[in-house]
Design a protein around this motif. Structure first.
Motif, mmCIF file in Angstrom:
data_model
loop_
_atom_site.group_PDB
_atom_site.id
_atom_site.type_symbol
_atom_site.label_atom_id
_atom_site.label_comp_id
_atom_site.label_asym_id
_atom_site.label_seq_id
_atom_site.Cartn_x
_atom_site.Cartn_y
_atom_site.Cartn_z
ATOM 1 N N VAL A 1 32.916 53.083 37.720
ATOM 2 C CA VAL A 1 34.007 52.226 38.170
ATOM 3 C C VAL A 1 34.163 51.023 37.249
ATOM 4 O O VAL A 1 33.185 50.465 36.762
ATOM 5 C CB VAL A 1 33.739 51.749 39.615
ATOM 6 N N LEU A 2 35.408 50.621 37.044
ATOM 7 C CA LEU A 2 35.734 49.389 36.336
ATOM 8 C C LEU A 2 36.671 48.590 37.228
ATOM 9 O O LEU A 2 37.713 49.088 37.640
ATOM 10 C CB LEU A 2 36.403 49.693 34.991
ATOM 11 N N ASP A 3 36.276 47.355 37.538
ATOM 12 C CA ASP A 3 37.067 46.443 38.359
ATOM 13 C C ASP A 3 37.538 45.320 37.431
ATOM 14 O O ASP A 3 36.732 44.512 36.975
ATOM 15 C CB ASP A 3 36.193 45.922 39.498
ATOM 16 N N VAL A 4 38.846 45.302 37.118
ATOM 17 C CA VAL A 4 39.416 44.386 36.135
ATOM 18 C C VAL A 4 40.236 43.316 36.854
ATOM 19 O O VAL A 4 40.928 43.628 37.819
ATOM 20 C CB VAL A 4 40.320 45.156 35.143
ATOM 21 N N PHE A 5 40.168 42.084 36.361
ATOM 22 C CA PHE A 5 40.700 40.936 37.093
ATOM 23 C C PHE A 5 39.994 40.969 38.455
ATOM 24 O O PHE A 5 40.614 40.962 39.512
ATOM 25 C CB PHE A 5 42.227 41.015 37.287
ATOM 26 N N ALA A 6 38.672 41.036 38.407
ATOM 27 C CA ALA A 6 37.848 41.434 39.550
ATOM 28 C C ALA A 6 37.819 40.450 40.708
ATOM 29 O O ALA A 6 37.532 40.859 41.834
ATOM 30 C CB ALA A 6 36.422 41.728 39.075
ATOM 31 N N GLY A 7 38.077 39.178 40.479
ATOM 32 C CA GLY A 7 38.075 38.223 41.588
ATOM 33 C C GLY A 7 36.711 38.111 42.228
ATOM 34 O O GLY A 7 35.772 37.608 41.631
ATOM 35 N N SER A 8 36.557 38.614 43.433
ATOM 36 C CA SER A 8 35.268 38.607 44.136
ATOM 37 C C SER A 8 34.436 39.852 43.817
ATOM 38 O O SER A 8 33.265 39.914 44.173
ATOM 39 C CB SER A 8 35.496 38.539 45.645
ATOM 40 N N GLY A 9 35.061 40.844 43.189
ATOM 41 C CA GLY A 9 34.377 42.108 42.922
ATOM 42 C C GLY A 9 34.418 43.070 44.091
ATOM 43 O O GLY A 9 33.750 44.102 44.085
ATOM 44 N N ALA A 10 35.234 42.759 45.095
ATOM 45 C CA ALA A 10 35.261 43.555 46.324
ATOM 46 C C ALA A 10 35.583 45.030 46.077
ATOM 47 O O ALA A 10 34.965 45.906 46.701
ATOM 48 C CB ALA A 10 36.264 42.971 47.313
ATOM 49 N N MET A 11 36.522 45.321 45.190
ATOM 50 C CA MET A 11 36.908 46.720 44.981
ATOM 51 C C MET A 11 35.762 47.515 44.351
ATOM 52 O O MET A 11 35.430 48.609 44.798
ATOM 53 C CB MET A 11 38.174 46.810 44.120
#
Length: 184
Positions: free
Chosen positions: A48-58
């Motif tokens: 998985v790659l979470d980009v513009f991740a913010g809190s990293g929730a996704m």
């Protein structure tokens, strides 16, 4: 905000201070995970790659539901600190890595982690950053062939998939628009 399902269900997530980060609404996050789990079976053992991740929730939700590992790209220092706290709260230090980088200038993908098969992009609304981010991530080797991508944008944002990407689904949740793409 909490993890909704899986091994980390109920873990409370830290959110970045200030108003620069806009977390994905719970309803939209649940709907996206239902689609990618039941329609595309894209989470189990995913990179998985979470980009513009913010809190990293996704990315953390994906790890909780069976993803193999997750990488997070976030340029905001406050958000990066929240991601670090959330990775620790979920005890996922061994399966998570954080890059404090601009998503439009991402680092090259590391050979030992390989390209991502499931990618979440949640850039600031109404700045037309999805396509430039996709181009930058593709150039840096982050996007695996046949990767599934979920791009969140404002429902009024115009979007045309760039060459090499096919739109699979396009739904609105309040102000948010979720576009699911396949990379070919």
């Amino acid at each position: 905000m909490r993890i909704d399902a899986g091994s980390h269900r109920g873990v409370k997530l830290a959110t970045p201070e200030g108003h620069d980060t806009r977390p994905t609404a719970d309803r939209a996050r649940q709907a996206v995970f239902n689609i990618i789990t039941h329609t595309y079976d894209a989470i189990r053992e995913a990179k998985v790659l979470d980009v513009f991740a913010g809190s990293g929730a996704m990315g953390l939700e994906a790890l909780s539901r069976g993803a193999e590992r997750a990488s997070f790209i976030e340029s905001d220092r406050s958000a990066a600190e929240a991601i670090k706290k959330n990775i620790a709260a979920c005890r996922e230090q061994a399966r998570a890595q954080l890059f404090i980088n601009d998503a439009l200038k991402p680092p090259r993908v590391s050979l030992n982690w390989g390209p991502a098969s499931l990618i979440f992009l949640d850039p600031p609304y109404q700045k037309d950053l999805v396509v430039p981010a996709l181009d930058a991530l593709r150039e840096a080797g982050w996007i695996a062939p046949e990767a599934l991508l979920v791009a969140e944008m404002h429902r009024k944002d115009a979007f045309t998939a760039p060459e090499g990407f096919e739109v699979l689904d396009d739904r609105e949740y309040g102000k948010a628009r979720m576009v699911l793409l396949r990379h070919h």
